[in-house]
Enzyme design. Structure first.
Site, PDB file in Angstrom:
ATOM      1  N   LYS A   1     -14.184   9.726 -84.973  1.00  0.00           N
ATOM      2  CA  LYS A   1     -14.723  10.977 -84.408  1.00  0.00           C
ATOM      3  C   LYS A   1     -14.393  11.077 -82.925  1.00  0.00           C
ATOM      4  O   LYS A   1     -14.005  12.136 -82.432  1.00  0.00           O
ATOM      5  CB  LYS A   1     -16.235  11.023 -84.627  1.00  0.00           C
TER       6      LYS A   1
ATOM      7  N   GLN B   1     -25.227   8.531 -85.552  1.00  0.00           N
ATOM      8  CA  GLN B   1     -24.570   8.093 -86.790  1.00  0.00           C
ATOM      9  C   GLN B   1     -25.571   7.511 -87.777  1.00  0.00           C
ATOM     10  O   GLN B   1     -26.425   6.702 -87.414  1.00  0.00           O
ATOM     11  CB  GLN B   1     -23.484   7.065 -86.472  1.00  0.00           C
TER      12      GLN B   1
ATOM     13  N   ASP C   1     -24.601  17.909 -85.992  1.00  0.00           N
ATOM     14  CA  ASP C   1     -24.574  17.412 -87.369  1.00  0.00           C
ATOM     15  C   ASP C   1     -25.212  18.394 -88.335  1.00  0.00           C
ATOM     16  O   ASP C   1     -25.069  18.281 -89.550  1.00  0.00           O
ATOM     17  CB  ASP C   1     -25.349  16.085 -87.446  1.00  0.00           C
TER      18      ASP C   1
HETATM   19  N1  LIG Z   1     -24.490  11.434 -88.204  1.00  0.00           N
HETATM   20  C1  LIG Z   1     -23.814  11.423 -89.372  1.00  0.00           C
HETATM   21  N2  LIG Z   1     -23.762  10.319 -90.111  1.00  0.00           N
HETATM   22  C2  LIG Z   1     -23.088  10.344 -91.293  1.00  0.00           C
HETATM   23  C3  LIG Z   1     -22.443  11.488 -91.744  1.00  0.00           C
HETATM   24  C4  LIG Z   1     -22.541  12.657 -90.934  1.00  0.00           C
HETATM   25  O1  LIG Z   1     -22.027  13.742 -91.287  1.00  0.00           O
HETATM   26  N3  LIG Z   1     -23.229  12.572 -89.761  1.00  0.00           N
HETATM   27  N4  LIG Z   1     -21.707  11.508 -92.913  1.00  0.00           N
HETATM   28  C5  LIG Z   1     -21.433  10.273 -93.631  1.00  0.00           C
HETATM   29  C6  LIG Z   1     -20.093   9.622 -93.370  1.00  0.00           C
HETATM   30  N5  LIG Z   1     -19.175  10.229 -92.491  1.00  0.00           N
HETATM   31  C7  LIG Z   1     -19.579  10.686 -91.278  1.00  0.00           C
HETATM   32  O2  LIG Z   1     -19.951   9.998 -90.418  1.00  0.00           O
HETATM   33  C8  LIG Z   1     -17.794  10.139 -92.701  1.00  0.00           C
HETATM   34  C9  LIG Z   1     -17.252   9.708 -93.901  1.00  0.00           C
HETATM   35  C10 LIG Z   1     -15.854   9.578 -94.054  1.00  0.00           C
HETATM   36  C11 LIG Z   1     -15.031   9.875 -92.989  1.00  0.00           C
HETATM   37  C12 LIG Z   1     -13.569   9.736 -93.077  1.00  0.00           C
HETATM   38  O3  LIG Z   1     -12.868  10.091 -92.140  1.00  0.00           O
HETATM   39  N6  LIG Z   1     -13.078   9.165 -94.169  1.00  0.00           N
HETATM   40  C13 LIG Z   1     -11.636   8.931 -94.284  1.00  0.00           C
HETATM   41  C14 LIG Z   1     -11.351   7.449 -94.520  1.00  0.00           C
HETATM   42  C15 LIG Z   1     -11.940   6.624 -93.390  1.00  0.00           C
HETATM   43  C16 LIG Z   1     -11.615   5.133 -93.569  1.00  0.00           C
HETATM   44  O4  LIG Z   1     -10.403   4.828 -93.627  1.00  0.00           O
HETATM   45  O5  LIG Z   1     -12.563   4.334 -93.685  1.00  0.00           O
HETATM   46  C17 LIG Z   1     -11.101   9.743 -95.459  1.00  0.00           C
HETATM   47  O6  LIG Z   1     -11.894   9.984 -96.407  1.00  0.00           O
HETATM   48  O7  LIG Z   1      -9.916  10.106 -95.411  1.00  0.00           O
HETATM   49  C18 LIG Z   1     -15.572  10.330 -91.810  1.00  0.00           C
HETATM   50  C19 LIG Z   1     -16.943  10.449 -91.658  1.00  0.00           C
HETATM   51  C20 LIG Z   1     -22.469   9.219 -93.357  1.00  0.00           C
HETATM   52  N7  LIG Z   1     -23.009   9.227 -92.041  1.00  0.00           N
END
Ligand SMILES: Nc1nc2c(c(=O)[nH]1)N[C@@H](CN(C=O)c1ccc(C(=O)N[C@@H](CCC(=O)O)C(=O)O)cc1)CN2
Length: 297
Positions: free
Chosen positions: A53, A97, A120
């Site tokens: 992020k 987070q 968020d």
């Molecule tokens: N404060 C927050 N916490 C969490 C949120 C949120 O929206 N706000 N959502 C989830 C997880 N999440 C955000 O933080 C999140 C999940 C996945 C990814 C992402 O970029 N995934 C990539 C792969 C990443 C990797 O290689 O590990 C993909 O799917 O291509 C970003 C954010 C829980 N917590």
């Protein structure tokens, strides 16, 4: 028929490109948007998400404030930090987070964030305004799913949508967003969850199935009708000694199994995840524009 791969990375890049001139305009007027990113503890997945992020912010000129706190941080200490960030004029958006360590009441912390900085979209005021169809900062993953559907030619209006999962950050708000009378909405939505009997009976009738329950490869081809659209919100780490990082990411949908039967599907990684991060940038720009328009910054 091979499914269309809905490319979350490409759609996210398009949206970031649309945001750049808005960031430039804000910066030209004297103060670039600022996002405070708070991480408590050292959960590896959370660390990778906040790092990504912050990298995204830097790429489009949003300033990020990286606040890493030890797992032992008390709830009072975290609340005091949120109060400081609420009052920091350089901060337009605050992200705490999730998940937080068990000794901290996440709802209490999230509700302490100034709703004007709730990028968020988790604050009750944001969610209440969303429910009422009022302008609001929307939760990033639900908002990202709606954008993906619209931008990939699968507008949900008039469609039967089944969401598997009812979390506060995805399933519940997404069910509202898709059902509302609004662009990207107007769907007929069914929410399945741990108490639903025979989920397959419901998903088999859906035009769009959204898997968001945190269960690796739960959704299989026998659970959907031919031509259904599959949106996979899951990001599960599955141990794999052969993989570079010692694990591989799998979604809540059995991707290879569904490829031949679905008409479109999102990959993991490269689908919803990048959209979640990009909608955070979108929300931060919106919050910055609103704060300057109302003279609170
Ligand atoms: N404060 C927050 N916490 C969490 C949120 C949120 O929206 N706000 N959502 C989830 C997880 N999440 C955000 O933080 C999140 C999940 C996945 C990814 C992402 O970029 N995934 C990539 C792969 C990443 C990797 O290689 O590990 C993909 O799917 O291509 C970003 C954010 C829980 N917590």
């Amino acid at each position: 028929m091979k499914a269309q791969i809905i490319d979350g990375k490409k759609i996210a890049a398009d949206i970031r490109q649309e945001l750049e001139p808005r960031v430039a305009a804000l910066t030209a007027r004297g103060s670039k948007p600022g996002l405070a990113v708070v991480l408590v503890g050292d959960d590896p997945a959370s660390l990778s998400y906040v790092t990504a992020k912050e990298r995204d912010c830097e790429k489009i000129g949003i300033g990020s404030f990286d606040l890493r706190l030890p797992r032992e941080t008390t709830q009072e200490e975290l609340l005091a930090l949120v109060d400081r960030l609420n009052n920091d004029d350089q901060v337009d958006g605050i992200l705490v987070q999730l998940p937080l360590p068990d000794h901290i009441d996440a709802d209490c912390v999230l509700q302490r964030i100034d709703p004007a900085k709730d990028v968020d979209g988790f604050h009750p005021l944001s969610l209440g305004r969303m429910l009422l169809g009022l302008p609001a900062l929307l939760p990033c993953t639900p908002q990202g799913v709606v954008e993906m559907l619209q931008r990939s030619g699968h507008d949900p209006a008039g469609k039967e949508v089944v969401i598997i999962g009812r979390s506060n950050i995805v399933g519940k708000p997404l069910s509202v967003l898709l059902a509302l009378k609004r662009p990207g909405g107007n769907a007929t939505v069914t929410v399945c969850h741990s108490r639903t009997r025979d989920i397959a009976r419901l998903t088999a009738g859906a035009d769009i199935v959204i898997a968001a329950m945190g269960s690796p490869e739960f959704l299989t081809a026998d659970m959907i009708k031919p031509g259904a659209v599959v949106i996979d919100v899951g990001v599960n780490r599955v141990e794999d000694p052969q993989a570079k990082r010692g694990y591989r990411l799998v979604g809540d949908a059995a991707y290879q199994d569904l490829l031949e039967k679905a008409s479109a599907i999102t990959p993991v990684p490269g689908g919803v995840g990048p959209m979640t991060r990009t909608m955070l940038l979108h929300n931060t720009v919106c919050a910055a524009e609103a704060r300057r328009a109302t003279g609170t910054s």
